[in-house]
Design an enzyme around this catalytic site. Structure first.
Site, PDB file in Angstrom:
ATOM      1  N   TYR A 130       4.516   6.742   9.786  1.00 49.38           N
ATOM      2  CA  TYR A 130       3.667   5.589   9.496  1.00 49.38           C
ATOM      3  C   TYR A 130       4.447   4.486   8.783  1.00 49.38           C
ATOM      4  O   TYR A 130       4.315   3.311   9.113  1.00 49.38           O
ATOM      5  CB  TYR A 130       2.447   6.033   8.665  1.00 49.38           C
ATOM      6  N   LYS A 138       2.155   0.227  15.154  1.00 49.81           N
ATOM      7  CA  LYS A 138       3.586   0.148  15.460  1.00 49.81           C
ATOM      8  C   LYS A 138       3.985  -1.063  16.323  1.00 49.81           C
ATOM      9  O   LYS A 138       5.174  -1.400  16.396  1.00 49.81           O
ATOM     10  CB  LYS A 138       4.033   1.429  16.182  1.00 49.81           C
ATOM     11  N   TYR A 162      -8.975   5.671   8.051  1.00 48.61           N
ATOM     12  CA  TYR A 162      -9.045   6.050   9.468  1.00 48.61           C
ATOM     13  C   TYR A 162     -10.126   7.121   9.579  1.00 48.61           C
ATOM     14  O   TYR A 162      -9.960   8.215   9.026  1.00 48.61           O
ATOM     15  CB  TYR A 162      -7.711   6.639   9.936  1.00 48.61           C
ATOM     16  N   PRO A 207      -2.952   0.688  19.145  1.00 47.09           N
ATOM     17  CA  PRO A 207      -2.752   0.199  17.778  1.00 47.09           C
ATOM     18  C   PRO A 207      -2.956   1.241  16.670  1.00 47.09           C
ATOM     19  O   PRO A 207      -2.716   0.946  15.502  1.00 47.09           O
ATOM     20  CB  PRO A 207      -3.784  -0.929  17.652  1.00 47.09           C
ATOM     21  N   HIS A 253       0.844  -1.199   0.000  1.00 45.93           N
ATOM     22  CA  HIS A 253       0.000   0.000   0.000  1.00 45.93           C
ATOM     23  C   HIS A 253       0.875   1.244   0.000  1.00 45.93           C
ATOM     24  O   HIS A 253       1.832   1.335   0.764  1.00 45.93           O
ATOM     25  CB  HIS A 253      -0.900   0.032   1.242  1.00 45.93           C
TER      26      HIS A 253
HETATM   27  C1  FAD Z   1      -5.570  -8.405  20.869  1.00 45.55           C
HETATM   28  C2  FAD Z   1      -4.454  -7.635  20.229  1.00 45.55           C
HETATM   29  C3  FAD Z   1      -4.650  -6.989  19.006  1.00 45.55           C
HETATM   30  C4  FAD Z   1      -3.615  -6.267  18.416  1.00 45.55           C
HETATM   31  N1  FAD Z   1      -3.833  -5.622  17.254  1.00 45.55           N
HETATM   32  C5  FAD Z   1      -2.842  -4.901  16.695  1.00 45.55           C
HETATM   33  C6  FAD Z   1      -3.033  -4.194  15.511  1.00 45.55           C
HETATM   34  O1  FAD Z   1      -4.118  -4.214  14.935  1.00 45.55           O
HETATM   35  N2  FAD Z   1      -1.983  -3.473  15.004  1.00 45.55           N
HETATM   36  C7  FAD Z   1      -0.751  -3.436  15.632  1.00 45.55           C
HETATM   37  O2  FAD Z   1       0.192  -2.803  15.144  1.00 45.55           O
HETATM   38  N3  FAD Z   1      -0.540  -4.104  16.747  1.00 45.55           N
HETATM   39  C8  FAD Z   1      -1.549  -4.826  17.294  1.00 45.55           C
HETATM   40  N4  FAD Z   1      -1.331  -5.477  18.435  1.00 45.55           N
HETATM   41  C9  FAD Z   1       0.010  -5.428  18.972  1.00 45.55           C
HETATM   42  C10 FAD Z   1       0.914  -6.487  18.345  1.00 45.55           C
HETATM   43  O3  FAD Z   1       0.182  -7.623  18.042  1.00 45.55           O
HETATM   44  C11 FAD Z   1       2.032  -6.770  19.336  1.00 45.55           C
HETATM   45  O4  FAD Z   1       2.790  -5.587  19.482  1.00 45.55           O
HETATM   46  C12 FAD Z   1       2.942  -7.934  18.921  1.00 45.55           C
HETATM   47  O5  FAD Z   1       2.229  -9.139  19.053  1.00 45.55           O
HETATM   48  C13 FAD Z   1       4.197  -7.962  19.784  1.00 45.55           C
HETATM   49  O6  FAD Z   1       4.887  -9.166  19.583  1.00 45.55           O
HETATM   50  P1  FAD Z   1       5.664  -9.867  20.777  1.00 45.55           P
HETATM   51  O7  FAD Z   1       6.291 -11.074  20.192  1.00 45.55           O
HETATM   52  O8  FAD Z   1       6.500  -8.873  21.475  1.00 45.55           O
HETATM   53  O9  FAD Z   1       4.549 -10.264  21.836  1.00 45.55           O
HETATM   54  P2  FAD Z   1       3.357 -11.318  21.720  1.00 45.55           P
HETATM   55  O10 FAD Z   1       2.832 -11.377  20.345  1.00 45.55           O
HETATM   56  O11 FAD Z   1       2.425 -10.992  22.836  1.00 45.55           O
HETATM   57  O12 FAD Z   1       4.069 -12.699  22.008  1.00 45.55           O
HETATM   58  C14 FAD Z   1       4.438 -13.113  23.308  1.00 45.55           C
HETATM   59  C15 FAD Z   1       4.394 -14.625  23.346  1.00 45.55           C
HETATM   60  O13 FAD Z   1       4.828 -15.072  24.623  1.00 45.55           O
HETATM   61  C16 FAD Z   1       3.958 -16.084  25.088  1.00 45.55           C
HETATM   62  N5  FAD Z   1       4.042 -16.094  26.543  1.00 45.55           N
HETATM   63  C17 FAD Z   1       3.480 -15.245  27.436  1.00 45.55           C
HETATM   64  N6  FAD Z   1       3.806 -15.593  28.689  1.00 45.55           N
HETATM   65  C18 FAD Z   1       4.594 -16.686  28.593  1.00 45.55           C
HETATM   66  C19 FAD Z   1       5.236 -17.514  29.541  1.00 45.55           C
HETATM   67  N7  FAD Z   1       5.122 -17.278  30.850  1.00 45.55           N
HETATM   68  N8  FAD Z   1       5.976 -18.545  29.105  1.00 45.55           N
HETATM   69  C20 FAD Z   1       6.107 -18.803  27.770  1.00 45.55           C
HETATM   70  N9  FAD Z   1       5.499 -18.062  26.819  1.00 45.55           N
HETATM   71  C21 FAD Z   1       4.762 -17.004  27.230  1.00 45.55           C
HETATM   72  C22 FAD Z   1       2.610 -15.675  24.545  1.00 45.55           C
HETATM   73  O14 FAD Z   1       1.703 -16.767  24.471  1.00 45.55           O
HETATM   74  C23 FAD Z   1       2.992 -15.175  23.161  1.00 45.55           C
HETATM   75  O15 FAD Z   1       2.997 -16.199  22.203  1.00 45.55           O
HETATM   76  C24 FAD Z   1      -2.360  -6.206  19.048  1.00 45.55           C
HETATM   77  C25 FAD Z   1      -2.151  -6.862  20.258  1.00 45.55           C
HETATM   78  C26 FAD Z   1      -3.183  -7.545  20.865  1.00 45.55           C
HETATM   79  C27 FAD Z   1      -2.927  -8.223  22.188  1.00 45.55           C
END
Ligand code: FAD
Length: 393
Positions: A387, A299, A204, A295, A75
Protein backbone atom coordinates in the site's frame (compact mmCIF):
# COMPACT_ATOMS: atom_id res chain seq x y z
CA UNK A 1 1.82 23.38 -42.08
CA UNK A 2 4.21 24.79 -39.46
CA UNK A 3 7.07 22.46 -38.49
CA UNK A 4 8.98 22.79 -35.20
CA UNK A 5 11.46 20.57 -33.40
CA UNK A 6 11.98 19.32 -29.89
CA UNK A 7 13.92 16.60 -28.16
CA UNK A 8 10.98 14.91 -26.45
CA UNK A 9 7.41 15.37 -27.68
CA UNK A 10 5.01 14.52 -24.87
CA UNK A 11 1.40 13.62 -25.70
CA UNK A 12 -0.90 14.25 -22.73
CA UNK A 13 -0.80 16.67 -19.80
CA UNK A 14 -1.97 14.29 -17.09
CA UNK A 15 0.27 13.51 -14.11
CA UNK A 16 2.61 11.36 -16.25
CA UNK A 17 3.16 13.89 -19.05
CA UNK A 18 3.49 16.92 -16.77
CA UNK A 19 5.88 15.19 -14.37
CA UNK A 20 8.01 13.90 -17.24
CA UNK A 21 8.16 17.41 -18.72
CA UNK A 22 9.22 18.80 -15.35
CA UNK A 23 11.92 16.18 -14.70
CA UNK A 24 13.36 16.62 -18.20
CA UNK A 25 13.36 20.39 -17.85
CA UNK A 26 15.57 19.96 -14.76
CA UNK A 27 17.95 17.90 -16.93
CA UNK A 28 18.07 20.62 -19.58
CA UNK A 29 16.16 18.51 -22.13
CA UNK A 30 13.67 20.33 -24.41
CA UNK A 31 10.10 19.10 -24.39
CA UNK A 32 6.76 20.14 -25.84
CA UNK A 33 3.57 18.91 -24.13
CA UNK A 34 0.41 18.57 -26.21
CA UNK A 35 -2.97 18.17 -24.49
CA UNK A 36 -6.27 17.83 -26.29
CA UNK A 37 -8.43 19.12 -23.40
CA UNK A 38 -8.62 22.61 -21.92
CA UNK A 39 -6.60 23.71 -18.90
CA UNK A 40 -9.85 24.26 -16.97
CA UNK A 41 -10.97 20.73 -17.74
CA UNK A 42 -7.84 18.97 -16.59
CA UNK A 43 -7.51 21.16 -13.50
CA UNK A 44 -11.05 20.24 -12.44
CA UNK A 45 -10.86 16.49 -13.10
CA UNK A 46 -11.25 14.67 -9.77
CA UNK A 47 -9.36 11.39 -9.69
CA UNK A 48 -6.78 9.79 -7.40
CA UNK A 49 -5.59 11.16 -4.07
CA UNK A 50 -3.40 8.62 -2.25
CA UNK A 51 0.26 9.36 -2.86
CA UNK A 52 3.04 6.92 -1.95
CA UNK A 53 5.95 8.18 0.11
CA UNK A 54 8.42 7.60 -2.78
CA UNK A 55 6.31 9.75 -5.11
CA UNK A 56 6.06 12.52 -2.52
CA UNK A 57 9.86 12.39 -2.23
CA UNK A 58 10.23 12.49 -6.02
CA UNK A 59 8.05 15.59 -6.35
CA UNK A 60 9.68 17.34 -3.40
CA UNK A 61 13.21 16.66 -4.69
CA UNK A 62 12.15 17.94 -8.11
CA UNK A 63 10.91 21.21 -6.58
CA UNK A 64 7.26 20.41 -7.33
CA UNK A 65 6.19 19.46 -3.82
CA UNK A 66 6.05 22.72 -1.92
CA UNK A 67 2.22 22.89 -1.66
CA UNK A 68 2.02 19.09 -1.36
CA UNK A 69 4.21 19.27 1.75
CA UNK A 70 2.20 22.16 3.16
CA UNK A 71 -1.32 20.88 2.43
CA UNK A 72 -0.92 17.11 2.05
CA UNK A 73 -2.24 15.03 4.93
CA UNK A 74 0.14 12.34 6.14
CA UNK A 75 -1.62 9.09 7.04
CA UNK A 76 0.07 6.29 8.95
CA UNK A 77 -2.71 3.71 8.74
CA UNK A 78 -5.92 2.56 7.06
CA UNK A 79 -8.93 0.70 8.43
CA UNK A 80 -10.53 -2.46 7.12
CA UNK A 81 -14.18 -2.95 8.10
CA UNK A 82 -16.03 -6.24 7.89
CA UNK A 83 -18.58 -8.22 9.89
CA UNK A 84 -19.54 -5.06 11.81
CA UNK A 85 -16.04 -4.24 13.09
CA UNK A 86 -13.15 -2.01 12.11
CA UNK A 87 -9.53 -3.12 12.24
CA UNK A 88 -6.62 -0.73 11.85
CA UNK A 89 -3.63 -1.62 9.68
CA UNK A 90 -0.76 0.49 11.07
CA UNK A 91 0.98 1.06 7.73
CA UNK A 92 4.00 2.96 8.99
CA UNK A 93 4.73 0.56 11.87
CA UNK A 94 4.64 -2.35 9.45
CA UNK A 95 6.41 -0.75 6.49
CA UNK A 96 9.59 0.69 7.93
CA UNK A 97 8.13 4.06 8.89
CA UNK A 98 6.85 4.88 5.41
CA UNK A 99 3.45 6.59 5.09
CA UNK A 100 0.99 7.78 2.46
CA UNK A 101 0.00 11.37 1.79
CA UNK A 102 -3.51 12.46 0.88
CA UNK A 103 -3.27 15.13 -1.80
CA UNK A 104 -5.52 15.26 -4.84
CA UNK A 105 -4.18 14.34 -8.27
CA UNK A 106 -5.89 17.52 -9.44
CA UNK A 107 -3.67 19.54 -7.10
CA UNK A 108 -0.50 17.83 -8.40
CA UNK A 109 -1.62 18.65 -11.95
CA UNK A 110 -2.27 22.32 -11.01
CA UNK A 111 1.16 22.61 -9.33
CA UNK A 112 2.98 21.14 -12.33
CA UNK A 113 1.10 23.30 -14.86
CA UNK A 114 1.91 26.43 -12.87
CA UNK A 115 5.62 25.53 -12.64
CA UNK A 116 5.82 24.76 -16.35
CA UNK A 117 4.11 27.95 -17.45
CA UNK A 118 6.24 30.02 -15.04
CA UNK A 119 9.36 28.44 -16.58
CA UNK A 120 8.08 29.40 -20.05
CA UNK A 121 8.15 25.80 -21.34
CA UNK A 122 5.73 24.87 -24.14
CA UNK A 123 2.45 23.33 -22.98
CA UNK A 124 -0.36 23.53 -25.54
CA UNK A 125 -3.92 22.88 -24.43
CA UNK A 126 -6.94 22.28 -26.70
CA UNK A 127 -4.91 20.81 -29.56
CA UNK A 128 -6.95 18.74 -32.02
CA UNK A 129 -6.44 15.69 -34.23
CA UNK A 130 -3.22 14.57 -32.58
CA UNK A 131 -1.47 11.75 -34.46
CA UNK A 132 2.02 10.22 -34.38
CA UNK A 133 4.02 9.27 -37.49
CA UNK A 134 7.38 7.97 -38.60
CA UNK A 135 7.76 5.66 -35.63
CA UNK A 136 10.17 3.52 -37.68
CA UNK A 137 12.48 6.48 -38.28
CA UNK A 138 15.06 8.39 -36.20
CA UNK A 139 12.81 11.48 -36.27
CA UNK A 140 9.22 10.59 -35.37
CA UNK A 141 6.58 13.30 -35.82
CA UNK A 142 3.51 14.46 -33.95
CA UNK A 143 0.87 16.17 -36.12
CA UNK A 144 -1.96 18.22 -34.64
CA UNK A 145 -4.12 21.31 -35.15
CA UNK A 146 -3.62 24.28 -32.88
CA UNK A 147 -5.72 27.45 -33.02
CA UNK A 148 -6.97 26.41 -36.46
CA UNK A 149 -3.50 25.75 -37.94
CA UNK A 150 -1.92 22.40 -38.83
CA UNK A 151 1.38 21.88 -37.03
CA UNK A 152 4.04 19.21 -37.09
CA UNK A 153 6.50 18.54 -34.25
CA UNK A 154 9.68 16.68 -35.13
CA UNK A 155 11.02 14.75 -32.12
CA UNK A 156 14.00 12.63 -31.13
CA UNK A 157 11.65 10.66 -28.89
CA UNK A 158 7.89 10.65 -28.31
CA UNK A 159 6.46 9.97 -24.86
CA UNK A 160 2.93 8.59 -25.01
CA UNK A 161 1.44 9.87 -21.75
CA UNK A 162 -2.06 10.13 -23.18
CA UNK A 163 -3.92 7.74 -20.92
CA UNK A 164 -5.84 4.58 -21.72
CA UNK A 165 -7.90 6.12 -24.54
CA UNK A 166 -5.00 8.02 -26.13
CA UNK A 167 -3.62 7.80 -29.67
CA UNK A 168 -0.04 6.64 -29.02
CA UNK A 169 -0.56 3.01 -28.08
CA UNK A 170 -2.96 2.30 -31.01
CA UNK A 171 -0.35 3.80 -33.39
CA UNK A 172 2.10 0.97 -32.66
CA UNK A 173 2.02 -1.53 -35.54
CA UNK A 174 -0.14 -4.62 -35.05
CA UNK A 175 1.69 -7.62 -33.63
CA UNK A 176 4.21 -5.65 -31.56
CA UNK A 177 2.33 -5.45 -28.27
CA UNK A 178 1.06 -8.23 -26.06
CA UNK A 179 -2.01 -7.10 -24.14
CA UNK A 180 -3.29 -8.54 -20.86
CA UNK A 181 -6.60 -7.48 -19.39
CA UNK A 182 -9.34 -8.28 -16.96
CA UNK A 183 -12.75 -6.63 -16.75
CA UNK A 184 -14.53 -6.60 -13.39
CA UNK A 185 -18.31 -6.92 -13.19
CA UNK A 186 -18.56 -3.78 -11.06
CA UNK A 187 -17.60 -0.13 -10.85
CA UNK A 188 -17.35 2.63 -8.27
CA UNK A 189 -19.85 5.41 -7.83
CA UNK A 190 -17.73 8.19 -6.34
CA UNK A 191 -18.71 11.52 -4.81
CA UNK A 192 -16.80 14.53 -3.59
CA UNK A 193 -18.75 16.08 -0.70
CA UNK A 194 -18.27 19.36 1.12
CA UNK A 195 -18.09 17.93 4.61
CA UNK A 196 -15.26 17.13 7.02
CA UNK A 197 -14.25 13.45 6.82
CA UNK A 198 -15.93 11.36 9.51
CA UNK A 199 -12.88 9.20 10.13
CA UNK A 200 -9.24 10.16 10.53
CA UNK A 201 -8.04 7.45 8.14
CA UNK A 202 -9.37 5.74 5.02
CA UNK A 203 -11.97 3.05 5.73
CA UNK A 204 -12.29 0.14 3.29
CA UNK A 205 -15.59 -1.61 4.03
CA UNK A 206 -16.65 -5.10 3.03
CA UNK A 207 -20.45 -5.29 3.21
CA UNK A 208 -23.14 -7.67 1.99
CA UNK A 209 -24.61 -4.84 -0.13
CA UNK A 210 -21.22 -4.18 -1.70
CA UNK A 211 -17.92 -2.45 -1.05
CA UNK A 212 -17.68 1.15 0.23
CA UNK A 213 -14.73 3.44 0.82
CA UNK A 214 -14.51 6.48 3.03
CA UNK A 215 -11.67 8.69 1.87
CA UNK A 216 -10.91 12.39 1.78
CA UNK A 217 -9.19 15.11 -0.20
CA UNK A 218 -8.71 17.70 2.56
CA UNK A 219 -9.93 18.47 6.10
CA UNK A 220 -13.06 19.98 4.50
CA UNK A 221 -13.67 17.54 1.62
CA UNK A 222 -14.77 13.91 1.83
CA UNK A 223 -14.33 11.50 -1.07
CA UNK A 224 -16.68 8.52 -0.80
CA UNK A 225 -17.38 5.53 -3.00
CA UNK A 226 -19.89 2.68 -3.24
CA UNK A 227 -19.57 -0.40 -5.39
CA UNK A 228 -22.08 -0.33 -8.26
CA UNK A 229 -22.44 -1.92 -11.68
CA UNK A 230 -19.91 -0.76 -14.32
CA UNK A 231 -22.65 0.90 -16.40
CA UNK A 232 -24.62 2.30 -13.45
CA UNK A 233 -27.01 5.11 -14.43
CA UNK A 234 -26.23 8.12 -12.23
CA UNK A 235 -29.76 9.42 -12.83
CA UNK A 236 -30.99 6.60 -10.59
CA UNK A 237 -28.84 7.86 -7.73
CA UNK A 238 -30.35 10.98 -6.15
CA UNK A 239 -28.32 12.36 -3.22
CA UNK A 240 -30.55 10.64 -0.67
CA UNK A 241 -29.94 7.19 -2.15
CA UNK A 242 -26.16 7.75 -2.24
CA UNK A 243 -26.05 8.79 1.43
CA UNK A 244 -28.37 5.94 2.49
CA UNK A 245 -26.13 3.42 0.80
CA UNK A 246 -22.98 4.92 2.29
CA UNK A 247 -24.55 5.03 5.76
CA UNK A 248 -25.56 1.37 5.48
CA UNK A 249 -22.27 0.04 4.16
CA UNK A 250 -19.96 2.16 6.33
CA UNK A 251 -22.21 2.32 9.39
CA UNK A 252 -21.05 1.07 12.78
CA UNK A 253 -22.62 1.28 16.17
CA UNK A 254 -21.63 4.56 17.78
CA UNK A 255 -20.33 6.07 14.54
CA UNK A 256 -22.16 8.05 11.86
CA UNK A 257 -21.08 9.38 8.54
CA UNK A 258 -21.42 13.16 8.29
CA UNK A 259 -23.27 14.30 5.16
CA UNK A 260 -22.85 17.46 3.12
CA UNK A 261 -23.46 18.98 -0.33
CA UNK A 262 -22.24 16.74 -3.17
CA UNK A 263 -19.87 18.76 -5.37
CA UNK A 264 -19.01 16.09 -7.93
CA UNK A 265 -20.13 12.57 -8.79
CA UNK A 266 -19.21 9.92 -11.34
CA UNK A 267 -19.09 6.22 -12.14
CA UNK A 268 -15.80 4.50 -12.97
CA UNK A 269 -15.69 1.01 -14.43
CA UNK A 270 -12.92 -1.23 -13.13
CA UNK A 271 -10.32 -2.85 -15.29
CA UNK A 272 -6.86 -4.35 -15.12
CA UNK A 273 -4.76 -3.89 -18.27
CA UNK A 274 -1.08 -4.13 -19.21
CA UNK A 275 0.63 -3.88 -22.57
CA UNK A 276 4.09 -5.29 -23.13
CA UNK A 277 6.54 -3.90 -24.03
CA UNK A 278 5.94 -0.29 -23.02
CA UNK A 279 8.04 0.88 -25.95
CA UNK A 280 8.15 0.77 -29.72
CA UNK A 281 11.44 2.12 -31.09
CA UNK A 282 11.40 5.86 -30.25
CA UNK A 283 7.89 5.85 -28.78
CA UNK A 284 7.75 5.24 -25.02
CA UNK A 285 4.42 4.65 -23.25
CA UNK A 286 3.99 5.75 -19.63
CA UNK A 287 1.17 5.69 -17.08
CA UNK A 288 -2.38 4.77 -18.03
CA UNK A 289 -1.36 4.64 -21.71
CA UNK A 290 0.43 1.37 -20.87
CA UNK A 291 -1.45 -0.02 -17.86
CA UNK A 292 -4.63 0.32 -15.83
CA UNK A 293 -5.37 -0.94 -12.32
CA UNK A 294 -8.66 -1.01 -10.45
CA UNK A 295 -8.52 1.87 -7.92
CA UNK A 296 -8.82 -0.35 -4.82
CA UNK A 297 -5.05 -0.43 -4.28
CA UNK A 298 -4.61 3.34 -4.97
CA UNK A 299 -1.82 2.58 -7.43
CA UNK A 300 -2.77 4.20 -10.80
CA UNK A 301 -1.32 7.66 -10.23
CA UNK A 302 1.69 6.30 -8.33
CA UNK A 303 2.58 3.86 -11.12
CA UNK A 304 2.34 6.64 -13.71
CA UNK A 305 4.89 8.70 -11.79
CA UNK A 306 7.21 5.74 -11.20
CA UNK A 307 7.23 5.16 -14.99
CA UNK A 308 8.22 8.72 -15.83
CA UNK A 309 10.92 8.80 -13.17
CA UNK A 310 12.54 5.79 -14.87
CA UNK A 311 12.02 7.31 -18.32
CA UNK A 312 13.41 10.71 -17.34
CA UNK A 313 16.56 9.13 -15.89
CA UNK A 314 17.05 7.00 -19.01
CA UNK A 315 16.56 9.97 -21.35
CA UNK A 316 18.93 12.12 -19.30
CA UNK A 317 21.59 9.40 -19.43
CA UNK A 318 21.12 9.04 -23.19
CA UNK A 319 21.36 12.78 -23.67
CA UNK A 320 24.52 13.06 -21.54
CA UNK A 321 26.45 9.95 -22.53
CA UNK A 322 24.76 8.61 -25.65
CA UNK A 323 24.15 5.33 -23.83
CA UNK A 324 20.82 3.66 -24.62
CA UNK A 325 21.14 1.17 -21.75
CA UNK A 326 18.50 2.91 -19.62
CA UNK A 327 16.10 3.30 -22.52
CA UNK A 328 16.58 -0.33 -23.51
CA UNK A 329 15.79 -1.43 -19.96
CA UNK A 330 12.85 1.01 -19.55
CA UNK A 331 10.02 -1.39 -20.30
CA UNK A 332 11.34 -4.31 -18.23
CA UNK A 333 12.20 -2.05 -15.30
CA UNK A 334 8.71 -0.52 -15.21
CA UNK A 335 6.87 -3.77 -15.82
CA UNK A 336 8.28 -5.37 -12.67
CA UNK A 337 6.59 -2.71 -10.55
CA UNK A 338 3.52 -2.63 -12.79
CA UNK A 339 2.82 -6.34 -12.34
CA UNK A 340 3.38 -6.10 -8.59
CA UNK A 341 0.80 -3.30 -8.45
CA UNK A 342 -1.52 -5.22 -10.78
CA UNK A 343 -1.43 -8.15 -8.40
CA UNK A 344 -1.97 -6.04 -5.29
CA UNK A 345 -4.85 -4.09 -6.88
CA UNK A 346 -6.53 -7.28 -8.08
CA UNK A 347 -6.06 -8.88 -4.64
CA UNK A 348 -7.57 -5.93 -2.76
CA UNK A 349 -10.42 -5.79 -5.27
CA UNK A 350 -11.38 -9.45 -5.04
CA UNK A 351 -11.07 -9.42 -1.22
CA UNK A 352 -13.39 -6.45 -0.71
CA UNK A 353 -16.06 -6.39 -3.43
CA UNK A 354 -19.38 -8.20 -3.39
CA UNK A 355 -19.00 -11.05 -5.90
CA UNK A 356 -21.30 -10.80 -8.92
CA UNK A 357 -23.51 -13.73 -7.89
CA UNK A 358 -22.86 -13.24 -4.15
CA UNK A 359 -21.68 -16.85 -4.01
CA UNK A 360 -21.54 -17.76 -0.27
CA UNK A 361 -18.35 -19.77 -0.80
CA UNK A 362 -16.58 -16.69 -2.22
CA UNK A 363 -17.91 -14.50 0.58
CA UNK A 364 -16.58 -16.94 3.21
CA UNK A 365 -13.17 -16.86 1.51
CA UNK A 366 -13.20 -13.05 1.57
CA UNK A 367 -14.03 -12.93 5.25
CA UNK A 368 -11.37 -15.51 6.02
CA UNK A 369 -8.79 -13.46 4.10
CA UNK A 370 -9.84 -10.27 5.90
CA UNK A 371 -9.55 -11.98 9.29
CA UNK A 372 -6.09 -13.23 8.37
CA UNK A 373 -4.90 -9.81 7.17
CA UNK A 374 -6.14 -8.15 10.35
CA UNK A 375 -4.80 -10.76 12.77
CA UNK A 376 -1.50 -11.93 11.31
CA UNK A 377 1.47 -9.59 11.50
CA UNK A 378 2.97 -11.17 8.37
CA UNK A 379 -0.22 -10.75 6.31
CA UNK A 380 -0.78 -7.18 7.52
CA UNK A 381 2.85 -6.34 6.74
CA UNK A 382 2.42 -7.57 3.17
CA UNK A 383 -0.62 -5.34 2.70
CA UNK A 384 1.16 -2.38 4.29
CA UNK A 385 4.33 -2.72 2.19
CA UNK A 386 2.33 -2.82 -1.01
CA UNK A 387 0.00 0.00 0.00
CA UNK A 388 2.76 2.47 0.86
CA UNK A 389 4.72 1.32 -2.21
CA UNK A 390 7.40 -1.31 -2.50
CA UNK A 391 11.00 -0.17 -2.53
CA UNK A 392 12.00 -1.52 -5.91
CA UNK A 393 13.76 0.13 -8.83
C1 FAD B 1 -12.50 8.61 -13.42
C2 FAD B 1 -11.22 8.12 -12.82
C3 FAD B 1 -11.08 8.03 -11.43
C4 FAD B 1 -9.89 7.56 -10.87
N1 FAD B 1 -9.79 7.45 -9.53
C5 FAD B 1 -8.65 6.97 -8.99
C6 FAD B 1 -8.51 6.81 -7.61
O1 FAD B 1 -9.43 7.11 -6.85
N2 FAD B 1 -7.33 6.31 -7.13
C7 FAD B 1 -6.28 5.97 -7.97
O2 FAD B 1 -5.21 5.55 -7.51
N3 FAD B 1 -6.38 6.12 -9.27
C8 FAD B 1 -7.54 6.61 -9.80
N4 FAD B 1 -7.63 6.73 -11.12
C9 FAD B 1 -6.46 6.42 -11.90
C10 FAD B 1 -5.50 7.60 -11.99
O3 FAD B 1 -6.20 8.79 -12.00
C11 FAD B 1 -4.67 7.41 -13.25
O4 FAD B 1 -3.90 6.24 -13.09
C12 FAD B 1 -3.76 8.60 -13.57
O5 FAD B 1 -4.55 9.68 -14.00
C13 FAD B 1 -2.75 8.23 -14.65
O6 FAD B 1 -2.10 9.38 -15.12
P1 FAD B 1 -1.67 9.51 -16.64
O7 FAD B 1 -1.00 10.82 -16.76
O8 FAD B 1 -0.97 8.28 -17.06
O9 FAD B 1 -3.03 9.49 -17.47
P2 FAD B 1 -4.22 10.55 -17.50
O10 FAD B 1 -4.41 11.18 -16.18
O11 FAD B 1 -5.37 9.84 -18.13
O12 FAD B 1 -3.68 11.67 -18.48
C14 FAD B 1 -3.66 11.51 -19.88
C15 FAD B 1 -3.80 12.88 -20.51
O13 FAD B 1 -3.71 12.75 -21.92
C16 FAD B 1 -4.73 13.53 -22.53
N5 FAD B 1 -4.99 12.95 -23.84
C17 FAD B 1 -5.70 11.84 -24.15
N6 FAD B 1 -5.70 11.64 -25.48
C18 FAD B 1 -4.98 12.64 -26.02
C19 FAD B 1 -4.63 12.99 -27.35
N7 FAD B 1 -5.04 12.25 -28.38
N8 FAD B 1 -3.87 14.07 -27.55
C20 FAD B 1 -3.44 14.84 -26.51
N9 FAD B 1 -3.76 14.57 -25.22
C21 FAD B 1 -4.51 13.47 -24.99
C22 FAD B 1 -5.88 13.43 -21.56
O14 FAD B 1 -6.80 14.50 -21.71
C23 FAD B 1 -5.15 13.51 -20.23
O15 FAD B 1 -4.98 14.84 -19.79
C24 FAD B 1 -8.82 7.20 -11.71
C25 FAD B 1 -8.95 7.30 -13.09
C26 FAD B 1 -10.13 7.73 -13.65
C27 FAD B 1 -10.24 7.80 -15.15
Amino acid sequence: MTRTRTQVGIVGAGPAGLTLGHLLQLEGIDTVILEDRSRDHIEARIRAGVIEQAIVDLLVEAGAGERLQREGLVHHGIELQFAGERHRIPLSDLAGGRAIVIYGQTEIVKDLIRLRLEAGCPLHFDVEDVSVHGLDTERPLIRYRREGRDEELECEVIAGCDGYHGVCRPSIPAGVLFEFSREYPFGWLGILAEVAPSSDELVYAHHERGFALSSLRSPELSRLYVQCSPDEDLAEWPDERIWDELQTRLGLEGWTLAEGPILERGVTGMRSYVCEPMRYRRLFLAGDAAHIVPPTGAKGLNLALHDVRVLAEALADWSRSGSTAGLDAYSDTCLRRVWQAEHFSWWMTQMLHRPEDHDPFDVRLQLSQLRYVTSSDAAARSLAENYVGLEMV
